[in-house]
Write a protein that holds these residues in place. Structure first.
Motif, mmCIF file in Angstrom:
data_model
loop_
_atom_site.group_PDB
_atom_site.id
_atom_site.type_symbol
_atom_site.label_atom_id
_atom_site.label_comp_id
_atom_site.label_asym_id
_atom_site.label_seq_id
_atom_site.Cartn_x
_atom_site.Cartn_y
_atom_site.Cartn_z
ATOM 1 N N TRP A 64 50.952 78.227 0.479
ATOM 2 C CA TRP A 64 51.225 78.359 1.906
ATOM 3 C C TRP A 64 49.945 78.271 2.737
ATOM 4 N N HIS A 65 49.997 77.488 3.809
ATOM 5 C CA HIS A 65 48.855 77.269 4.700
ATOM 6 C C HIS A 65 49.341 77.237 6.147
ATOM 7 N N SER A 66 48.378 77.165 7.072
ATOM 8 C CA SER A 66 48.719 76.875 8.462
ATOM 9 C C SER A 66 47.768 75.810 8.977
ATOM 10 N N MET A 67 48.202 75.126 10.023
ATOM 11 C CA MET A 67 47.419 74.025 10.581
ATOM 12 C C MET A 67 47.329 74.189 12.092
ATOM 13 N N PHE B 202 54.060 82.314 -5.250
ATOM 14 C CA PHE B 202 53.541 82.023 -3.918
ATOM 15 C C PHE B 202 52.030 82.253 -3.904
ATOM 16 N N ALA B 203 51.320 81.436 -3.111
ATOM 17 C CA ALA B 203 49.880 81.601 -2.934
ATOM 18 C C ALA B 203 49.519 81.421 -1.464
ATOM 19 N N SER B 204 48.572 82.211 -1.003
ATOM 20 C CA SER B 204 48.028 82.089 0.354
ATOM 21 C C SER B 204 46.507 82.082 0.233
ATOM 22 N N PRO B 205 45.909 80.916 0.038
ATOM 23 C CA PRO B 205 44.474 80.848 -0.271
ATOM 24 C C PRO B 205 43.542 80.935 0.924
ATOM 25 N N HIS B 206 44.066 80.773 2.135
ATOM 26 C CA HIS B 206 43.189 80.681 3.301
ATOM 27 C C HIS B 206 43.426 81.766 4.345
ATOM 28 N N SER B 207 44.190 82.804 4.001
ATOM 29 C CA SER B 207 44.451 83.856 4.986
ATOM 30 C C SER B 207 43.484 85.027 4.865
ATOM 31 N N GLY B 208 42.473 84.909 4.001
ATOM 32 C CA GLY B 208 41.510 85.989 3.806
ATOM 33 C C GLY B 208 40.732 86.310 5.063
ATOM 34 N N SER C 56 38.883 79.208 11.501
ATOM 35 C CA SER C 56 39.148 78.459 10.274
ATOM 36 C C SER C 56 40.191 79.148 9.404
ATOM 37 N N GLU C 57 40.476 80.420 9.679
ATOM 38 C CA GLU C 57 41.443 81.160 8.873
ATOM 39 C C GLU C 57 42.863 80.627 9.072
ATOM 40 N N ASP C 58 43.648 80.682 8.012
ATOM 41 C CA ASP C 58 45.097 80.511 8.137
ATOM 42 C C ASP C 58 45.662 81.887 8.484
ATOM 43 N N ALA C 59 45.409 82.289 9.715
ATOM 44 C CA ALA C 59 45.640 83.668 10.124
ATOM 45 C C ALA C 59 47.093 84.079 9.954
ATOM 46 N N TRP C 60 47.285 85.201 9.284
ATOM 47 C CA TRP C 60 48.571 85.887 9.135
ATOM 48 C C TRP C 60 49.587 85.146 8.272
ATOM 49 N N VAL C 61 49.186 84.087 7.606
ATOM 50 C CA VAL C 61 50.140 83.369 6.758
ATOM 51 C C VAL C 61 50.682 84.263 5.646
ATOM 52 N N ASP C 62 49.808 85.115 5.082
ATOM 53 C CA ASP C 62 50.273 86.017 4.033
ATOM 54 C C ASP C 62 51.370 86.948 4.546
ATOM 55 N N ASP C 63 51.280 87.361 5.811
ATOM 56 C CA ASP C 63 52.329 88.198 6.394
ATOM 57 C C ASP C 63 53.608 87.408 6.649
ATOM 58 N N LEU C 64 53.462 86.163 7.047
ATOM 59 C CA LEU C 64 54.643 85.342 7.318
ATOM 60 C C LEU C 64 55.503 85.137 6.079
ATOM 61 N N VAL C 65 54.886 85.119 4.905
ATOM 62 C CA VAL C 65 55.647 84.843 3.680
ATOM 63 C C VAL C 65 55.796 86.092 2.817
ATOM 64 N N GLN D 53 52.447 72.105 -1.344
ATOM 65 C CA GLN D 53 51.701 72.733 -0.250
ATOM 66 C C GLN D 53 52.555 72.697 1.011
ATOM 67 N N VAL D 54 52.627 73.830 1.699
ATOM 68 C CA VAL D 54 53.402 73.932 2.940
ATOM 69 C C VAL D 54 52.462 74.348 4.066
ATOM 70 N N GLU D 55 52.322 73.483 5.061
ATOM 71 C CA GLU D 55 51.495 73.753 6.235
ATOM 72 C C GLU D 55 52.388 74.153 7.406
ATOM 73 N N ILE D 56 52.076 75.287 8.021
ATOM 74 C CA ILE D 56 52.836 75.814 9.146
ATOM 75 C C ILE D 56 52.059 75.574 10.437
ATOM 76 N N ASN D 57 52.709 75.023 11.422
ATOM 77 C CA ASN D 57 52.069 74.794 12.719
ATOM 78 C C ASN D 57 51.752 76.142 13.374
ATOM 79 N N ARG D 58 50.477 76.381 13.644
ATOM 80 C CA ARG D 58 50.078 77.669 14.223
ATOM 81 C C ARG D 58 50.666 77.893 15.606
ATOM 82 N N GLY D 59 51.013 76.811 16.275
ATOM 83 C CA GLY D 59 51.618 76.959 17.586
ATOM 84 C C GLY D 59 52.950 77.678 17.554
ATOM 85 N N LEU D 60 53.557 77.793 16.373
ATOM 86 C CA LEU D 60 54.830 78.498 16.235
ATOM 87 C C LEU D 60 54.667 80.011 16.321
#
Length: 289
Positions: free
Chosen positions: A176-179, A32-38, A57-66, A244-251
């Motif tokens: 893993w990403h978010s959008m 697993f990788a979370s490149p944008h949650s830094g 611009s962050e993929d906020a909290w994606v690292d925690d989600l996975v 690549q998996v993009e997660i809707n931030r609205g979730l």
């Protein structure tokens, strides 16, 4: 709000969450990788833009989600430095001539679509298109960021994939990403496999089935087909599959305040169940490795 969360001499660009907290032989081909949650913004960044606007611009909290990944045997590599400082999901030669005050190296990919959008390896703009800096950066600044952040991250990711291939005969990378919720209205997850080039169809099919079984709406390759990581490592013919998996931030996120909503735990539990299924899958049969 201050962006200063790291020393300019910071050398820790990433960390790896190991299964059971210990580096050991891979129990699964999954990485697993979370490149944008830094969330770290080194002091030498000196942005002119409002900190909250930059943080969007962050993929906020994606690292925690996975976070279930390491529990289920999949090491999770996560970038610690914010993507607006240095984006590890870009080709290191994607340098923006509008950002730097000097002539760029001959090998610089100045005409890539990502650079044209201001989103090269060193971003010129933040989410929404606002300019990050009120100055031009020196080429030395950009190359230093690449050397301190991009290079070590990808060296570590390459080693993780090599370990998985050695242990299992193949590797399966989930990036893993978010959008933003507005990026794909009505869609909960976008699966990017470079239009079938970065992995065998069975991988995308399996992840999509798991998501739809959980009640989520999915799309493939639009508006996100996969970035540098998926393109660079996804080589099915070389026994490495990348999705690549993009997660809707609205979730899970209040995007205006960058705070998790009451639905965060529900999504994390749902992803935990999906990750458990991923870890239990017979990838050798599915991928015909």
């Amino acid at each position: 709000m201050s962006l200063s969360a790291a020393n300019p001499q910071m050398s820790t660009a990433f960390d790896i969450c190991w299964p059971n907290g210990v580096e050991a032989q891979p129990a699964t081909p999954l990485v697993f990788a979370s490149p944008h949650s830094g969330r770290l913004y080194p002091d030498d960044m000196n942005p002119a833009l409002d900190p909250l606007l930059i943080r969007r611009s962050e993929d906020a909290w994606v690292d925690d989600l996975v976070a279930e990944g390491p529990i289920r045997g999949a090491p999770l590599i996560r970038a610690l430095t914010a993507r607006t400082y240095l984006d590890v999901n870009r080709d290191p030669t994607e340098l923006d001539p509008r950002l730097f005050g000097e002539t760029l190296p001959a090998q610089a990919r100045t005409l890539s679509p990502r650079v044209a959008a201001g989103l090269g390896v060193v971003a010129r703009v933040a989410s929404g298109g606002a300019e990050i800096y009120d100055r031009r950066l020196s080429l030395a600044e950009g190359l230093s960021r690449i050397a301190r952040v991009h290079a070590p991250y990808h060296d570590a990711l390459s080693r993780l994939l090599s370990r998985a291939r050695t242990a299992h005969g193949f590797a399966v990378l989930i990036d893993w990403h978010s959008m933003p919720a507005t990026a794909a209205p009505g869609i909960d997850f976008v699966l990017g496999d470079r239009f079938g080039a970065s992995c065998r169809p069975a991988l995308t099919d399996a992840v999509e089935t798991m998501l739809t079984d959980a009640g989520y709406r999915t799309a493939r390759n639009f508006p996100f087909a996969g970035g540098y990581t998926t393109e660079h490592y996804g080589r099915p013919e070389r026994r490495t599959h990348a999705l690549q998996v993009e997660i809707n931030r609205g979730l899970y996120l209040d995007e205006s305040r960058l705070e998790t909503t009451a639905d965060f735990e529900r999504l994390r539990r749902a992803l935990g169940g999906i990750i458990a299924r991923l870890a239990a899958a017979d990838w050798r049969s599915l991928l015909d490795a």
